[in-house]
Scaffold this active site. Structure first.
Site, PDB file in Angstrom:
ATOM      1  N   GLY A 156     -38.544 -89.330  26.361  1.00 46.93           N
ATOM      2  CA  GLY A 156     -39.697 -89.203  25.316  1.00 46.93           C
ATOM      3  C   GLY A 156     -40.379 -88.369  25.823  1.00 46.93           C
ATOM      4  O   GLY A 156     -40.297 -87.362  27.109  1.00 46.93           O
ATOM      5  N   CYS A 157     -41.830 -88.451  25.186  1.00 45.42           N
ATOM      6  CA  CYS A 157     -42.769 -88.228  25.617  1.00 45.42           C
ATOM      7  C   CYS A 157     -43.572 -88.009  27.080  1.00 45.42           C
ATOM      8  O   CYS A 157     -44.415 -87.198  27.584  1.00 45.42           O
ATOM      9  CB  CYS A 157     -44.366 -88.078  24.943  1.00 45.42           C
ATOM     10  SG  CYS A 157     -44.001 -87.595  22.789  1.00 45.42           S
ATOM     11  N   TYR A 158     -42.759 -89.230  27.327  1.00 49.81           N
ATOM     12  CA  TYR A 158     -43.470 -89.653  29.150  1.00 49.81           C
ATOM     13  C   TYR A 158     -42.424 -89.030  30.319  1.00 49.81           C
ATOM     14  O   TYR A 158     -43.159 -89.058  31.017  1.00 49.81           O
ATOM     15  CB  TYR A 158     -43.652 -91.220  29.717  1.00 49.81           C
ATOM     16  CG  TYR A 158     -42.490 -91.951  29.433  1.00 49.81           C
ATOM     17  CD1 TYR A 158     -41.436 -91.170  30.243  1.00 49.81           C
ATOM     18  CD2 TYR A 158     -42.318 -92.634  28.006  1.00 49.81           C
ATOM     19  CE1 TYR A 158     -39.826 -92.348  30.447  1.00 49.81           C
ATOM     20  CE2 TYR A 158     -40.686 -93.333  27.338  1.00 49.81           C
ATOM     21  CZ  TYR A 158     -39.569 -93.305  28.800  1.00 49.81           C
ATOM     22  OH  TYR A 158     -39.141 -93.779  29.196  1.00 49.81           O
ATOM     23  N   ALA A 159     -41.428 -87.825  29.985  1.00 48.96           N
ATOM     24  CA  ALA A 159     -40.482 -87.586  31.016  1.00 48.96           C
ATOM     25  C   ALA A 159     -40.630 -86.598  32.037  1.00 48.96           C
ATOM     26  O   ALA A 159     -39.939 -86.763  32.446  1.00 48.96           O
ATOM     27  CB  ALA A 159     -39.065 -86.921  30.346  1.00 48.96           C
ATOM     28  N   PHE A 360     -47.084 -91.524  27.575  1.00 50.69           N
ATOM     29  CA  PHE A 360     -46.618 -93.077  26.469  1.00 50.69           C
ATOM     30  C   PHE A 360     -45.580 -92.427  26.308  1.00 50.69           C
ATOM     31  O   PHE A 360     -45.362 -90.745  25.616  1.00 50.69           O
ATOM     32  CB  PHE A 360     -47.592 -92.995  26.084  1.00 50.69           C
ATOM     33  CG  PHE A 360     -49.526 -92.981  26.658  1.00 50.69           C
ATOM     34  CD1 PHE A 360     -49.675 -93.878  26.711  1.00 50.69           C
ATOM     35  CD2 PHE A 360     -49.781 -91.718  25.655  1.00 50.69           C
ATOM     36  CE1 PHE A 360     -50.930 -93.683  27.845  1.00 50.69           C
ATOM     37  CE2 PHE A 360     -51.558 -91.877  26.460  1.00 50.69           C
ATOM     38  CZ  PHE A 360     -52.206 -92.431  26.985  1.00 50.69           C
TER      39      PHE A 360
END
Length: 405
Positions: A156-159, A360
């Site tokens: 997801g977006c935090y990767a 996040f």
């Protein structure tokens, strides 16, 4: 051991989505209820986005096909291809974007040769194929076939943070390591018309883009480092597991993005920052706004509003995140690297240019990073307005880098 980010480059597909025109296309779809139609207008208009990029070239009024799969400009209808069709386009178009960003990051370090690269870490949550993007990059760039390869998928977006953290660990274990990190996301492959609020929100926010970096413990006068990678931390909030998720459906990947997410971040952001800032004694007890730069993943305008309010940050400190959102939308894992690049391009100031960064994702997971800006970056971010947009969508022809793979 000190580990540096030596280069940071970005890439976007040439097809530009104009937010207001995309809104009109989505709002005109048959099957929308009156509530669904109002949600489309509200979500698109309140997203604080003007332009986004998509790898789906047919999403333009100018594109013509005998067999449209995503958008039929003749009827104005958004179509609903299978997950297999969407993933097939990902395999082709993501490969091109991975290679483009990776080549740019390598070219930005003229003192390093291709054979100096010891590790490749790729990141994506918007598609799958194997041999994967790590393999494609090695073949296309001509890297050592024995290079160590790792792929972080579906985080997801935090990767980007786990990828950078892993790169830092590799360099600390081996001072000669040179790690190429590449994030590429084609979120727009999974948009579709719906009355579901989460699906509508995803269609209003998500976009495509890539970013790549070289991480190493080596520095060079002819190509000095951009950032010092100081510390990383991970925190799971005690609530929110069901509020943000990314699932695989029969007609694309399905986003769960509950409207309570900004409130969860608001309630827990102070606690999420404590482990990171406690790693540096000079930051303990310091007002948050006294840390000069903040690279916040722009998951949406309401998330940025909550972060700014809770941490009492100035409008200026949120400019990199808000400008990234305005020009490029939410590109999942690549987005926070676009924000960091914006900060690197700001004029150098006297004193210690510390950067506190966070992203996040599902879980709800908060990834944080602390960096020190060492010099001004080189080339600017790509200009979203370089393509002339037509109503709804617009594309330009480009040679696919995938042909080199």
């Amino acid at each position: 051991m000190t580990v540096y980010l030596r280069s940071l480059e970005t890439a976007v597909p040439p097809t530009v989505l104009i937010q207001t025109e995309a809104r009109d296309v989505f709002a005109a779809q048959p099957g929308l209820t009156r509530l669904g139609s109002r949600l489309v207008t509200t979500c698109f208009d309140s997203a604080a986005i003007e332009t986004r990029h998509t790898a789906v070239e047919e999403m333009t009024m100018a594109f013509r096909s005998d067999d449209p799969q995503f958008f039929d400009p003749a009827t104005g209808l958004l179509l609903n291809p299978s997950t297999k069709v969407r993933n097939g386009i990902f395999a082709e178009q993501a490969t091109a974007l991975f290679i483009e960003a990776a080549q740019a990051a390598v070219d930005a370090c003229p003192d390093l040769t291709l054979l100096d690269i010891t590790h490749v870490i790729t990141v994506s949550c918007t598609g799958f194929f194997n041999p994967g993007p790590d393999y494609k990059i090695v073949r296309a760039l001509g890297l050592d076939p024995a290079v160590q390869r790792y792929h972080l998928g579906f985080m997801g977006c935090y990767a980007a943070f786990p990828a950078l953290r892993a790169a830092k660990s590799f360099c600390e274990a081996d001072p000669q390591a040179v790690v190429l990190v590449v994030c590429a996301e084609l979120c727009s492959l999974h948009v579709r018309t719906s009355n579901d609020p989460d699906t509508i929100m995803g269609s209003a926010l998500f976009a495509d883009g890539a970013a790549a970096a070289i991480v190493t413990a080596q520095n060079a006068p002819e190509s000095p480092a951009l950032l010092r990678l100081d510390h990383f931390e991970t925190v799971l909030t005690p609530v929110g597991e069901e509020s943000m998720a990314w699932n695989i459906g029969d007609h694309g990947f399905e986003m769960v993005l509950g409207n309570y997410v900004p409130h969860i971040i608001d309630d827990h952001i102070i606690g999420a920052l404590e482990p990171l800032l406690s790693r540096d004694q000079s930051l303990l007890g310091l007002p948050y706004r006294d840390i000069r730069h903040w690279a916040i993943h722009p998951g949406g305008r309401s998330i940025l509003d909550k972060v700014q309010s809770r941490l009492e940050l100035s409008d200026e400190q949120l400019v990199p995140a808000r400008e990234t959102l305005r020009r490029f939308g939410n590109m999942s894992s690549a987005t926070v690297l676009f924000v960091l690049k914006h900060i690197l391009e700001l004029p150098a100031e006297d004193g210690d240019d510390r950067i506190c960064s966070m992203a996040f994702g599902p879980g709800l997971t908060v990834e944080t990073g602390l960096f020190t800006k060492l010099r001004q970056a080189g080339a600017p971010l790509p200009q979203a307005g370089q393509s002339q947009a037509r109503p709804g969508y617009r594309s330009q022809a480009r040679a696919s880098a995938a042909s080199r793979a």
